[in-house]
Design an enzyme around this catalytic site. Sequence first.
Site, PDB file in Angstrom:
ATOM      1  N   ASN A 186      -9.256   5.702   0.980  1.00 56.41           N
ATOM      2  CA  ASN A 186      -8.532   6.842   1.548  1.00 56.41           C
ATOM      3  C   ASN A 186      -7.399   7.167   0.584  1.00 56.41           C
ATOM      4  OD1 ASN A 186      -7.094   8.691   3.035  1.00 56.41           O
ATOM      5  ND2 ASN A 186      -6.233   7.192   4.451  1.00 56.41           N
ATOM      6  N   TRP A 187      -7.593   8.243  -0.157  1.00 57.13           N
ATOM      7  CA  TRP A 187      -6.593   8.569  -1.179  1.00 57.13           C
ATOM      8  C   TRP A 187      -5.324   9.169  -0.584  1.00 57.13           C
ATOM      9  CZ3 TRP A 187      -9.896  11.360  -5.532  1.00 57.13           C
ATOM     10  CH2 TRP A 187     -10.663  10.397  -6.194  1.00 57.13           C
ATOM     11  N   LYS A 188      -5.357   9.528   0.696  1.00 58.20           N
ATOM     12  CA  LYS A 188      -4.211  10.194   1.333  1.00 58.20           C
ATOM     13  C   LYS A 188      -3.823  11.439   0.525  1.00 58.20           C
ATOM     14  CE  LYS A 188      -2.882   5.660   2.952  1.00 58.20           C
ATOM     15  NZ  LYS A 188      -2.044   4.978   3.920  1.00 58.20           N
ATOM     16  N   HIS A 234      -6.917   9.004  11.787  1.00 58.80           N
ATOM     17  CA  HIS A 234      -6.066   8.089  11.009  1.00 58.80           C
ATOM     18  C   HIS A 234      -4.674   8.033  11.644  1.00 58.80           C
ATOM     19  CE1 HIS A 234      -3.755   6.394   7.711  1.00 58.80           C
ATOM     20  NE2 HIS A 234      -4.905   5.913   7.255  1.00 58.80           N
ATOM     21  N   GLU A 251      -1.812   8.035  10.427  1.00 62.66           N
ATOM     22  CA  GLU A 251      -0.831   8.980   9.875  1.00 62.66           C
ATOM     23  C   GLU A 251      -0.999  10.363  10.504  1.00 62.66           C
ATOM     24  OE1 GLU A 251      -1.619   8.165   5.746  1.00 62.66           O
ATOM     25  OE2 GLU A 251      -0.742   6.176   5.999  1.00 62.66           O
ATOM     26  N   GLU A 280      -7.494  -0.337  12.303  1.00 61.05           N
ATOM     27  CA  GLU A 280      -6.346  -0.287  11.404  1.00 61.05           C
ATOM     28  C   GLU A 280      -5.051  -0.509  12.180  1.00 61.05           C
ATOM     29  OE1 GLU A 280      -7.314   1.816   7.562  1.00 61.05           O
ATOM     30  OE2 GLU A 280      -6.579   3.367   8.897  1.00 61.05           O
ATOM     31  N   GLY A 335      -0.125   0.584   4.659  1.00 64.52           N
ATOM     32  CA  GLY A 335       0.833   0.974   3.633  1.00 64.52           C
ATOM     33  C   GLY A 335       2.096   0.135   3.609  1.00 64.52           C
ATOM     34  N   SER A 389      -3.556  -2.536   4.230  1.00 67.62           N
ATOM     35  CA  SER A 389      -3.127  -3.320   3.060  1.00 67.62           C
ATOM     36  C   SER A 389      -4.212  -4.285   2.572  1.00 67.62           C
ATOM     37  CB  SER A 389      -1.814  -4.047   3.346  1.00 67.62           C
ATOM     38  OG  SER A 389      -0.798  -3.102   3.668  1.00 67.62           O
ATOM     39  N   GLY A 426      -6.359   2.136   1.460  1.00 66.36           N
ATOM     40  CA  GLY A 426      -5.448   3.178   1.028  1.00 66.36           C
ATOM     41  C   GLY A 426      -4.981   2.944  -0.397  1.00 66.36           C
ATOM     42  N   GLY A 427      -3.818   2.336  -0.539  1.00 67.84           N
ATOM     43  CA  GLY A 427      -3.179   2.154  -1.853  1.00 67.84           C
ATOM     44  C   GLY A 427      -4.104   1.609  -2.933  1.00 67.84           C
TER      45      GLY A 427
HETATM   46  C1  PEP Z   1      -5.278   3.549   5.110  1.00 72.15           C
HETATM   47  O1  PEP Z   1      -4.743   4.532   4.632  1.00 72.15           O
HETATM   48  O2  PEP Z   1      -6.187   3.676   5.959  1.00 72.15           O
HETATM   49  C2  PEP Z   1      -4.843   2.222   4.675  1.00 72.15           C
HETATM   50  C3  PEP Z   1      -5.415   1.161   5.174  1.00 72.15           C
HETATM   51  O3  PEP Z   1      -3.836   2.189   3.743  1.00 72.15           O
HETATM   52  P1  PEP Z   1      -3.323   0.872   2.944  1.00 72.15           P
HETATM   53  O4  PEP Z   1      -4.554   0.186   2.423  1.00 72.15           O
HETATM   54  O5  PEP Z   1      -2.479   1.436   1.854  1.00 72.15           O
HETATM   55  O6  PEP Z   1      -2.600   0.031   3.926  1.00 72.15           O
END
Ligand code: PEP
Length: 255
Positions: free
Chosen positions: A13-15, A98, A100, A170, A176, A216, A237-238
């Site tokens: 997930n590049w956000k 999600h 966010e 999640e 994040g 994460s 994500g990251g």
């Molecule tokens: C996400 O955006 O769904 C996510 C899990 O982000 P991160 O891996 O950065 O926690």
Amino acid sequence: MDKSLRTPVIAGNWKMNLTPAAAKALIEEVKPLVADAGCGVVFCVPYVDIAAAAEAAAGSNIKIGAQNVHWESKGAYTGEISAEMLQAVGAEYAVIGHSERRQFFGETDVTVNLRVKAALAAGLKVILCNGELLEQRQQGITMEVVRYQTKINLAGVSASALANVIIAYEPVWAIGTGLTATPEQANEVCKGIRQLLAELYDADTAAKAVIQYGGSMNAANAADLLAQYDIDGGLIGGASLKAKDFAAIVAAASA
Ligand code: PEP
């Protein structure tokens, strides 16, 4: 239940990151690193990157998705995008619900459900996110929260349509933040979601459902999380913005 009934999926997930040119460059870098993956590989990218990402991924095992989708096919919904529009530029998946979106943009379980049903009806595959807040975990109501969300989010989705849904557990406190659920904590909730699917559908549907962990996940902790019985991949994500880290997670899911 047999874990081998399920093929894990690692989805990035590049956000709100990367321009189309940067998207193309990252996909080109990842492509050879994941060519032999024994799992599904997906990048869910900003809307404006979908066409470039799909072009870069063409002919490879990488699939492209969006990060949301509206429930109507067209009309006066300024700023929204329909499933048909996403498919027209090469998206095969959509992340829906999600945290966010829920936290910053007022997304509710009811609108998540509308989006899920519309995406599936149009032929998109869905990555449906749910998870508890830190205070909900501290209050000991994690499973109640996740069951409640999942029930509403999947209302009206048939057992056959569920084959096109990946559920991503999640925990909001882990997204994040660099805080990761322990493999046991993550597996306990993924197992609870599978149990709920058995109640809502049937044992066979539940046994075949792909349930990811997200929060994460990175190259260092992926193997331990992915080794858990009820965890079938990850939403990343990251670490999905770094080719080598993402490829290491794909390798862990392929082992
Ligand atoms: C996400 O955006 O769904 C996510 C899990 O982000 P991160 O891996 O950065 O926690």
